[in-house]
Write a protein that holds these residues in place. Sequence first.
Motif, PDB file in Angstrom:
ATOM      1  N   VAL A   8       0.848  -1.194   0.000  1.00 56.23           N
ATOM      2  CA  VAL A   8       0.000   0.000   0.000  1.00 56.23           C
ATOM      3  C   VAL A   8       0.880   1.240   0.000  1.00 56.23           C
ATOM      4  N   GLY A  45     -11.782   7.470  -4.502  1.00 59.33           N
ATOM      5  CA  GLY A  45     -10.995   6.244  -4.361  1.00 59.33           C
ATOM      6  C   GLY A  45     -11.823   5.099  -3.810  1.00 59.33           C
ATOM      7  N   HIS A  46     -12.746   5.422  -2.918  1.00 58.09           N
ATOM      8  CA  HIS A  46     -13.602   4.374  -2.369  1.00 58.09           C
ATOM      9  C   HIS A  46     -14.656   3.923  -3.381  1.00 58.09           C
ATOM     10  N   MET A  49     -12.756   1.488  -5.307  1.00 63.53           N
ATOM     11  CA  MET A  49     -12.662   0.244  -4.535  1.00 63.53           C
ATOM     12  C   MET A  49     -13.910  -0.603  -4.702  1.00 63.53           C
ATOM     13  N   GLN A 110     -10.631  10.347  -9.588  1.00 66.98           N
ATOM     14  CA  GLN A 110     -10.326   8.954  -9.275  1.00 66.98           C
ATOM     15  C   GLN A 110     -10.934   7.939 -10.250  1.00 66.98           C
ATOM     16  N   ALA A 116      -5.460   4.356  -9.985  1.00 69.45           N
ATOM     17  CA  ALA A 116      -6.381   3.970  -8.914  1.00 69.45           C
ATOM     18  C   ALA A 116      -6.869   2.534  -9.115  1.00 69.45           C
ATOM     19  N   TYR A 117      -7.177   2.156 -10.346  1.00 68.36           N
ATOM     20  CA  TYR A 117      -7.650   0.798 -10.632  1.00 68.36           C
ATOM     21  C   TYR A 117      -6.527  -0.224 -10.492  1.00 68.36           C
ATOM     22  N   THR A 120      -5.716  -0.589  -6.721  1.00 63.52           N
ATOM     23  CA  THR A 120      -6.793  -1.274  -6.002  1.00 63.52           C
ATOM     24  C   THR A 120      -6.865  -2.744  -6.380  1.00 63.52           C
ATOM     25  N   PHE A 124      -6.164  -5.680  -3.610  1.00 69.56           N
ATOM     26  CA  PHE A 124      -7.283  -6.494  -3.141  1.00 69.56           C
ATOM     27  C   PHE A 124      -7.311  -7.889  -3.747  1.00 69.56           C
ATOM     28  N   ILE A 142      -9.202  -2.381   3.829  1.00 71.67           N
ATOM     29  CA  ILE A 142      -9.669  -0.997   3.673  1.00 71.67           C
ATOM     30  C   ILE A 142      -9.155  -0.136   4.831  1.00 71.67           C
ATOM     31  N   TYR A 145      -5.399   0.345   4.337  1.00 75.22           N
ATOM     32  CA  TYR A 145      -5.250   1.230   3.183  1.00 75.22           C
ATOM     33  C   TYR A 145      -5.466   2.686   3.596  1.00 75.22           C
ATOM     34  N   TRP A 149      -3.113   5.769   3.305  1.00 74.40           N
ATOM     35  CA  TRP A 149      -3.500   6.686   2.234  1.00 74.40           C
ATOM     36  C   TRP A 149      -3.624   8.121   2.736  1.00 74.40           C
TER      37      TRP A 149
END
Length: 196
Positions: A8, A45-46, A49, A110, A116-117, A120, A124, A142, A145, A149
């Motif tokens: 991370v 970002g979430h 996710m 994002q 970002a992809y 993530t 994950f 999460i 992270y 983050w």
Amino acid sequence: MIEFALAVFFLIVTPGPGVLTTAGIGAAYGYRPGLAFIAGLFVGGHIVMVLVISGIAAAGLAIPWLRTGLLLASVGYLVYLAYRVATAGSRIGFIDPSKPLGFWNGLALQPINPKAYVVTATLFSGFVIFPQALAFEVVVKIVIYNLIWVPLHVGWLWAGVTLHALNLPHVIQRRINVAMALSMLLVVGLALWSAA
């Protein structure tokens, strides 16, 4: 779990559109607008996710024309940002908007940010912590992270504010711009490699 936390850290600390723009807002406008932008990045970002963890992103990217179009648009945008950074002249420009970017700009960035992809999906799917408890593992990931983050993004904001206050010689500012542009191109390379 330590390997996940290190991944991370290193995947987020590398410059991408979000952190470079955050630093640029800090350099141009200070902490308050930068924190609003970070809040937007956080929410965006979430959203990414959720799209990655749920498989929606994978399903959408399974459509060849959509995947290619999104990849080309994202890579084009990142190359454009790298160009803007590299040609900012002899002042640390990062991104120089006429008015500060805020929450909604961060939120919008994002979902179109290939980094970002990639980050993530790597985090994950690449690290198994609790193989018998998938939901618990997602929650733990999460939390870890976010614990990494948030301080990293605030650190990039601080770096932008600090660089502005240093009033560095023009030659040093130009070198910083070129180094940041090369970092952006590294993200482009990572996105293309991941797509391949």
